[in-house]
Enzyme design. Structure first.
Site, mmCIF file in Angstrom:
data_model
loop_
_atom_site.group_PDB
_atom_site.id
_atom_site.type_symbol
_atom_site.label_atom_id
_atom_site.label_comp_id
_atom_site.label_asym_id
_atom_site.label_seq_id
_atom_site.Cartn_x
_atom_site.Cartn_y
_atom_site.Cartn_z
ATOM 1 N N LYS A 20 3.763 -15.643 2.358
ATOM 2 C CA LYS A 20 3.854 -16.375 1.085
ATOM 3 C C LYS A 20 5.339 -16.521 0.747
ATOM 4 O O LYS A 20 5.815 -16.142 -0.314
ATOM 5 C CB LYS A 20 3.100 -15.626 -0.025
ATOM 6 C CG LYS A 20 2.907 -16.419 -1.313
ATOM 7 C CD LYS A 20 2.084 -17.672 -1.129
ATOM 8 C CE LYS A 20 1.879 -18.364 -2.487
ATOM 9 N NZ LYS A 20 1.252 -19.695 -2.336
ATOM 10 N N ASP B 205 -5.477 -7.195 5.617
ATOM 11 C CA ASP B 205 -6.671 -6.519 5.120
ATOM 12 C C ASP B 205 -7.674 -7.543 4.580
ATOM 13 O O ASP B 205 -8.864 -7.531 4.921
ATOM 14 C CB ASP B 205 -6.253 -5.533 4.028
ATOM 15 C CG ASP B 205 -7.381 -4.604 3.619
ATOM 16 O OD1 ASP B 205 -8.502 -4.730 4.162
ATOM 17 O OD2 ASP B 205 -7.165 -3.754 2.742
ATOM 18 N N TYR C 142 0.806 -1.217 0.000
ATOM 19 C CA TYR C 142 0.000 0.000 0.000
ATOM 20 C C TYR C 142 0.840 1.268 0.000
ATOM 21 O O TYR C 142 0.362 2.342 -0.367
ATOM 22 C CB TYR C 142 -0.934 0.026 1.211
ATOM 23 C CG TYR C 142 -2.026 -1.012 1.180
ATOM 24 C CD1 TYR C 142 -2.409 -1.628 -0.012
ATOM 25 C CD2 TYR C 142 -2.679 -1.401 2.332
ATOM 26 C CE1 TYR C 142 -3.401 -2.586 -0.049
ATOM 27 C CE2 TYR C 142 -3.687 -2.360 2.316
ATOM 28 C CZ TYR C 142 -4.037 -2.948 1.120
ATOM 29 O OH TYR C 142 -5.026 -3.899 1.091
ATOM 30 N N ASP D 232 -11.334 -9.304 6.560
ATOM 31 C CA ASP D 232 -12.641 -9.211 5.899
ATOM 32 C C ASP D 232 -13.247 -10.599 5.713
ATOM 33 O O ASP D 232 -14.458 -10.797 5.889
ATOM 34 C CB ASP D 232 -12.500 -8.528 4.536
ATOM 35 C CG ASP D 232 -12.331 -7.019 4.662
ATOM 36 O OD1 ASP D 232 -12.336 -6.522 5.813
ATOM 37 O OD2 ASP D 232 -12.191 -6.337 3.636
ATOM 38 N N ASP E 276 -2.483 -18.787 1.190
ATOM 39 C CA ASP E 276 -3.545 -19.506 0.475
ATOM 40 C C ASP E 276 -4.166 -20.590 1.357
ATOM 41 O O ASP E 276 -5.390 -20.757 1.395
ATOM 42 C CB ASP E 276 -3.047 -20.090 -0.849
ATOM 43 C CG ASP E 276 -1.634 -20.626 -0.781
ATOM 44 O OD1 ASP E 276 -1.035 -20.613 0.306
ATOM 45 O OD2 ASP E 276 -1.139 -21.074 -1.830
#
Length: 349
Positions: free
Chosen positions: A178, A234, A124, A238, A210
């Site tokens: 990852k 993030d 970001y 959610d 994943d």
């Protein structure tokens, strides 16, 4: 006297912030006084000042003990170069809010774990970023790029916080990355393992992003503290809204090194339902629960508000998004839900 600045923001922001205002006004009966200041961020700030975050608002935040935020964004500003969300990113950067704590808690299902999201680095904020045009096979082609960047100091700060949180709970920390593909994740895992040497009593586990998306839904009871990067945190938080019943149920607190804090629900501005008085205010109210404990250092008030929210839900009262998750569901508006919580909050028991 506690100075609190409230930034309602856009969309459903003013509607959900209204519900915490009811609770804050009720604090008078407990002889607790909070000086409240309101200001602008996001799209409404663009409308008024042509920028998503003004220096005036930043200065008001600097003179406050904490910030309470509604949400930012909306369809209205999609074509603008300056996006409302840039105001939130700038706010996080200005005050070095490097950590975001998101409790995933559902007493109806006995689910209780925390996602600790690194908040001030990663993709970001990484540069270079942009949209440009180049010639590919003699054809002018648009392409875009973002850069994922982490340095060891950023990872060390969030790692220490993660391990310390774990020591005060079940002494279990799960790091999600990852590292089989991304260099940033390789460094992330290396630093987490190094810091683990100073917290030998905490059990550390690594999971790829994943696989974690499956485990969080399939078997959420195995988690206690989850630590992960800005982007992964993030998305995962959610996703975990499914465990609590709705994205509107999730609170959060963002912290910096000076114990200055930002409180906000995890959801967005939901412009499609703005102004309809049907938004879910639970995430905002639960963020206020955290504010009472963390800033006021008042567990009595914090617990009283939490059980007022829980009692309202346990009686079946909920907004439309909670319909499939509450027993004996009774539909109420945003305002009605806030009034019920405030009613139970004021009862002496």
């Amino acid at each position: 006297m506690i100075n609190l600045i409230i930034l309602p923001g856009d969309g459903i922001g003013p509607e959900i912030i209204k519900q915490i205002s009811k609770i804050l006004k009720s604090l008078n009966i407990f002889n607790i006084k909070i000086n409240i200041i309101y200001s602008y961020i996001g799209g409404i700030s663009i409308d008024k000042y042509n920028i998503p975050l003004t220096k005036k608002t930043i200065n008001l935040c600097k003179n406050s003990d904490a910030i309470f935020l509604g949400c930012v964004g909306g369809y209205k500003w999609e074509k603008y170069y300056l996006k409302p969300e840039m105001g939130l990113l700038e706010l996080r950067k200005e005050f070095n809010f490097f950590a975001n704590i998101r409790p995933i808690k559902c007493p109806f299902k006995n689910i209780d774990f925390i996602i600790l999201r690194e908040l001030n680095g990663g993709i970001y904020y990484g540069k270079p970023r942009g949209i440009s045009k180049q010639i590919i096979n003699n054809i002018p082609t648009w392409y875009s790029y973002n850069t994922e960047i982490y340095n060891e100091q950023e990872i060390i700060k969030i790692a220490r916080l993660g391990f310390n949180l774990s020591k005060n709970r079940k002494k279990k920390l799960c790091s999600i990355d990852k590292s089989n593909v991304l260099e940033t994740s390789k460094l992330w895992r290396k630093i987490i393992n190094y810091i683990h040497n100073y917290y030998f009593d905490v059990k550390l586990k690594h999971i790829y992003i994943d696989y974690s998306t499956i485990e969080l839904i399939k078997n959420p009871y195995i988690f206690d503290i989850i630590i992960t990067s800005n982007l992964f945190g993030d998305i995962l938080s959610d996703e975990c809204s499914l465990l609590t019943g709705s994205l509107g149920m999730l609170p959060s607190i963002s912290l910096n090194n000076k114990s200055f804090s930002l409180f906000e629900p995890c959801h967005g501005s939901a412009p499609n339902i703005a102004g309809k008085n049907i938004a879910n205010p639970v995430g905002t109210l639960l963020s206020l629960v955290i504010f009472f404990e963390y800033v006021l250092n008042n567990k009595f008030i914090s617990n009283k508000l939490y059980f007022s929210i829980f009692k309202t839900l346990s009686l079946g009262f909920g907004t439309l998004d909670m319909k499939n998750y509450l027993n004996n569901f009774k539909l109420v508006s945003t305002d009605e839900f806030g009034d019920l919580v405030n009613h139970f909050f004021l009862i002496n028991d």
